[in-house]
Design a protein around this motif. Structure first.
Motif, PDB file in Angstrom:
ATOM      1  N   LYS A  95       0.856  -1.191   0.000  1.00 35.79           N
ATOM      2  CA  LYS A  95       0.000   0.000   0.000  1.00 35.79           C
ATOM      3  C   LYS A  95       0.891   1.239   0.000  1.00 35.79           C
ATOM      4  N   LYS A  96       0.659   2.119  -0.946  1.00 36.01           N
ATOM      5  CA  LYS A  96       1.468   3.339  -1.058  1.00 36.01           C
ATOM      6  C   LYS A  96       1.331   4.228   0.182  1.00 36.01           C
ATOM      7  N   SER A  97       0.163   4.191   0.813  1.00 40.52           N
ATOM      8  CA  SER A  97      -0.069   5.037   1.991  1.00 40.52           C
ATOM      9  C   SER A  97       0.816   4.640   3.167  1.00 40.52           C
ATOM     10  N   LYS A  98       1.317   3.399   3.165  1.00 39.94           N
ATOM     11  CA  LYS A  98       2.147   2.918   4.265  1.00 39.94           C
ATOM     12  C   LYS A  98       3.555   3.511   4.234  1.00 39.94           C
ATOM     13  N   ALA A  99       3.963   4.085   3.116  1.00 42.99           N
ATOM     14  CA  ALA A  99       5.319   4.630   2.985  1.00 42.99           C
ATOM     15  C   ALA A  99       5.569   5.809   3.938  1.00 42.99           C
ATOM     16  N   ASP A 100       4.513   6.453   4.403  1.00 41.37           N
ATOM     17  CA  ASP A 100       4.657   7.603   5.303  1.00 41.37           C
ATOM     18  C   ASP A 100       4.713   7.226   6.786  1.00 41.37           C
ATOM     19  N   LEU A 101       4.653   5.953   7.088  1.00 38.91           N
ATOM     20  CA  LEU A 101       4.674   5.498   8.479  1.00 38.91           C
ATOM     21  C   LEU A 101       6.053   5.689   9.111  1.00 38.91           C
ATOM     22  N   PRO A 102       6.127   5.752  10.454  1.00 37.79           N
ATOM     23  CA  PRO A 102       7.432   5.771  11.126  1.00 37.79           C
ATOM     24  C   PRO A 102       8.197   4.476  10.829  1.00 37.79           C
ATOM     25  N   GLU A 103       9.512   4.518  10.985  1.00 34.20           N
ATOM     26  CA  GLU A 103      10.377   3.404  10.597  1.00 34.20           C
ATOM     27  C   GLU A 103       9.987   2.081  11.262  1.00 34.20           C
ATOM     28  N   ASP A 104       9.708   2.085  12.567  1.00 36.06           N
ATOM     29  CA  ASP A 104       9.343   0.847  13.279  1.00 36.06           C
ATOM     30  C   ASP A 104       8.051   0.235  12.737  1.00 36.06           C
ATOM     31  N   GLU A 105       7.046   1.080  12.522  1.00 38.24           N
ATOM     32  CA  GLU A 105       5.771   0.590  12.001  1.00 38.24           C
ATOM     33  C   GLU A 105       5.914   0.081  10.571  1.00 38.24           C
ATOM     34  N   LEU A 106       6.750   0.765   9.799  1.00 37.40           N
ATOM     35  CA  LEU A 106       6.991   0.338   8.421  1.00 37.40           C
ATOM     36  C   LEU A 106       7.678  -1.027   8.385  1.00 37.40           C
ATOM     37  N   LYS A 107       8.654  -1.239   9.285  1.00 34.81           N
ATOM     38  CA  LYS A 107       9.339  -2.542   9.368  1.00 34.81           C
ATOM     39  C   LYS A 107       8.362  -3.642   9.777  1.00 34.81           C
ATOM     40  N   ASN A 108       7.474  -3.331  10.726  1.00 31.45           N
ATOM     41  CA  ASN A 108       6.451  -4.311  11.128  1.00 31.45           C
ATOM     42  C   ASN A 108       5.517  -4.650   9.973  1.00 31.45           C
ATOM     43  N   TYR A 109       5.140  -3.625   9.198  1.00 27.24           N
ATOM     44  CA  TYR A 109       4.278  -3.835   8.034  1.00 27.24           C
ATOM     45  C   TYR A 109       4.961  -4.755   7.021  1.00 27.24           C
ATOM     46  N   TYR A 110       6.250  -4.500   6.759  1.00 26.19           N
ATOM     47  CA  TYR A 110       6.992  -5.337   5.812  1.00 26.19           C
ATOM     48  C   TYR A 110       7.192  -6.756   6.345  1.00 26.19           C
ATOM     49  N   LEU A 111       7.300  -6.900   7.661  1.00 28.70           N
ATOM     50  CA  LEU A 111       7.403  -8.227   8.267  1.00 28.70           C
ATOM     51  C   LEU A 111       6.113  -9.017   8.036  1.00 28.70           C
ATOM     52  N   VAL A 112       4.977  -8.347   8.216  1.00 25.43           N
ATOM     53  CA  VAL A 112       3.681  -8.994   7.972  1.00 25.43           C
ATOM     54  C   VAL A 112       3.544  -9.382   6.501  1.00 25.43           C
ATOM     55  N   VAL A 113       3.976  -8.514   5.607  1.00 21.12           N
ATOM     56  CA  VAL A 113       3.930  -8.800   4.164  1.00 21.12           C
ATOM     57  C   VAL A 113       4.775 -10.031   3.839  1.00 21.12           C
ATOM     58  N   SER A 114       5.970 -10.126   4.435  1.00 22.89           N
ATOM     59  CA  SER A 114       6.849 -11.267   4.142  1.00 22.89           C
ATOM     60  C   SER A 114       6.283 -12.569   4.716  1.00 22.89           C
ATOM     61  N   ILE A 115       5.606 -12.498   5.872  1.00 23.73           N
ATOM     62  CA  ILE A 115       4.980 -13.699   6.439  1.00 23.73           C
ATOM     63  C   ILE A 115       3.832 -14.167   5.558  1.00 23.73           C
ATOM     64  N   LYS A 116       3.032 -13.226   5.061  1.00 22.90           N
ATOM     65  CA  LYS A 116       1.938 -13.577   4.138  1.00 22.90           C
ATOM     66  C   LYS A 116       2.497 -14.198   2.858  1.00 22.90           C
ATOM     67  N   PHE A 117       3.579 -13.611   2.346  1.00 24.03           N
ATOM     68  CA  PHE A 117       4.208 -14.129   1.127  1.00 24.03           C
ATOM     69  C   PHE A 117       4.700 -15.556   1.356  1.00 24.03           C
ATOM     70  N   LEU A 118       5.353 -15.807   2.499  1.00 25.46           N
ATOM     71  CA  LEU A 118       5.837 -17.150   2.823  1.00 25.46           C
ATOM     72  C   LEU A 118       4.677 -18.134   2.949  1.00 25.46           C
ATOM     73  N   ALA A 119       3.589 -17.712   3.593  1.00 25.95           N
ATOM     74  CA  ALA A 119       2.424 -18.586   3.757  1.00 25.95           C
ATOM     75  C   ALA A 119       1.840 -18.984   2.403  1.00 25.95           C
ATOM     76  N   ILE A 120       1.734 -18.028   1.492  1.00 30.57           N
ATOM     77  CA  ILE A 120       1.198 -18.312   0.152  1.00 30.57           C
ATOM     78  C   ILE A 120       2.140 -19.236  -0.607  1.00 30.57           C
ATOM     79  N   CYS A 121       3.447 -18.995  -0.503  1.00 28.12           N
ATOM     80  CA  CYS A 121       4.432 -19.846  -1.183  1.00 28.12           C
ATOM     81  C   CYS A 121       4.381 -21.278  -0.658  1.00 28.12           C
ATOM     82  N   LEU A 122       4.314 -21.443   0.666  1.00 26.28           N
ATOM     83  CA  LEU A 122       4.253 -22.789   1.243  1.00 26.28           C
ATOM     84  C   LEU A 122       2.994 -23.523   0.818  1.00 26.28           C
ATOM     85  N   LEU A 123       1.858 -22.834   0.846  1.00 25.91           N
ATOM     86  CA  LEU A 123       0.609 -23.452   0.397  1.00 25.91           C
ATOM     87  C   LEU A 123       0.720 -23.884  -1.064  1.00 25.91           C
TER      88      LEU A 123
END
Length: 197
Positions: A95-123
């Motif tokens: 989401k483009k709107s997430k780019a304006d988040l503070p660094e910690d929140e942005l890292k958490n967002y990217y962590l969630v994205v990578s977990i979702k990506f891994l879950a889809i890949c494993l399935l």
């Protein structure tokens, strides 16, 4: 550092539960193509071990899954550095709107994205592997192209040349030479299994 360790402690049981679910899906899809409802022939231990057994069943599967784990481990930092690029936003549906988040929140967002990506890949890997393996095996049975390199010796003294399809903690699933049906034998009925090299 402690935050990440705490997150890992929370995510590990959930991750293993997810692996168990995709393992059940893989086994069900494989055996469904052979006309077997595997859940009727499985105990809790088979269900718990299923995803790990699949992981180590073939070198290619192991390397593929390990590669995805390694890639997804580094994915949050890759996204953090390159999240502004349009093709990365498109591939990972950022989401483009997430780019304006503070660094910690942005890292958490990217962590969630990578977990979702891994879950889809494993399935995708487990489902694809179960579908392909089941399809290939059922076609080999229909076309009589199996290799009968096992000999099953029963407690009664009888023996059969077989192609061993699968085993679990309770049953052998196999096809007898010159037949096109899958047989299921309880392990307690088997004296020993011979493997021809």
């Amino acid at each position: 550092m402690m935050k990440y360790i705490e997150k890992i402690e929370v995510l590990l049981p959930l991750g293993y539960l997810y692996l168990i679910i995709v393992g059940i899906i893989k086994e069900s899809v494989f055996f469904y193509q052979l006309g077997i409802n595997i859940l009727k022939y499985s105990n809790i231990m088979d269900v718990l071990i299923s995803p790990i057994a699949t992981l180590f069943s073939h070198l290619f599967v192991f390397i593929t899954i390990l590669s995805f784990f390694i890639f997804c481990f580094y994915l949050p930092s890759i996204l953090f550095k390159n999240g502004h690029k349009k093709w990365i936003q498109k591939v990972f549906e950022l989401k483009k709107s997430k780019a304006d988040l503070p660094e910690d929140e942005l890292k958490n967002y990217y962590l969630v994205v990578s977990i979702k990506f891994l879950a889809i890949c494993l399935l995708s890997i487990y489902l694809g592997y179960g579908s392909a393996e089941g399809y290939i095996t059922s076609n080999k049975i229909k076309n009589n192209e199996l290799k009968f390199n096992h000999k099953l010796n029963f407690n009664t003294g009888e023996s059969e040349d077989i192609c061993l399809l699968e085993t679990n903690s309770l049953y052998y699933f196999y096809v007898v030479k010159n037949e096109k049906t899958v047989k299921i034998a309880p392990i307690s009925a088997i004296k020993y299994l011979e493997i021809r090299l």
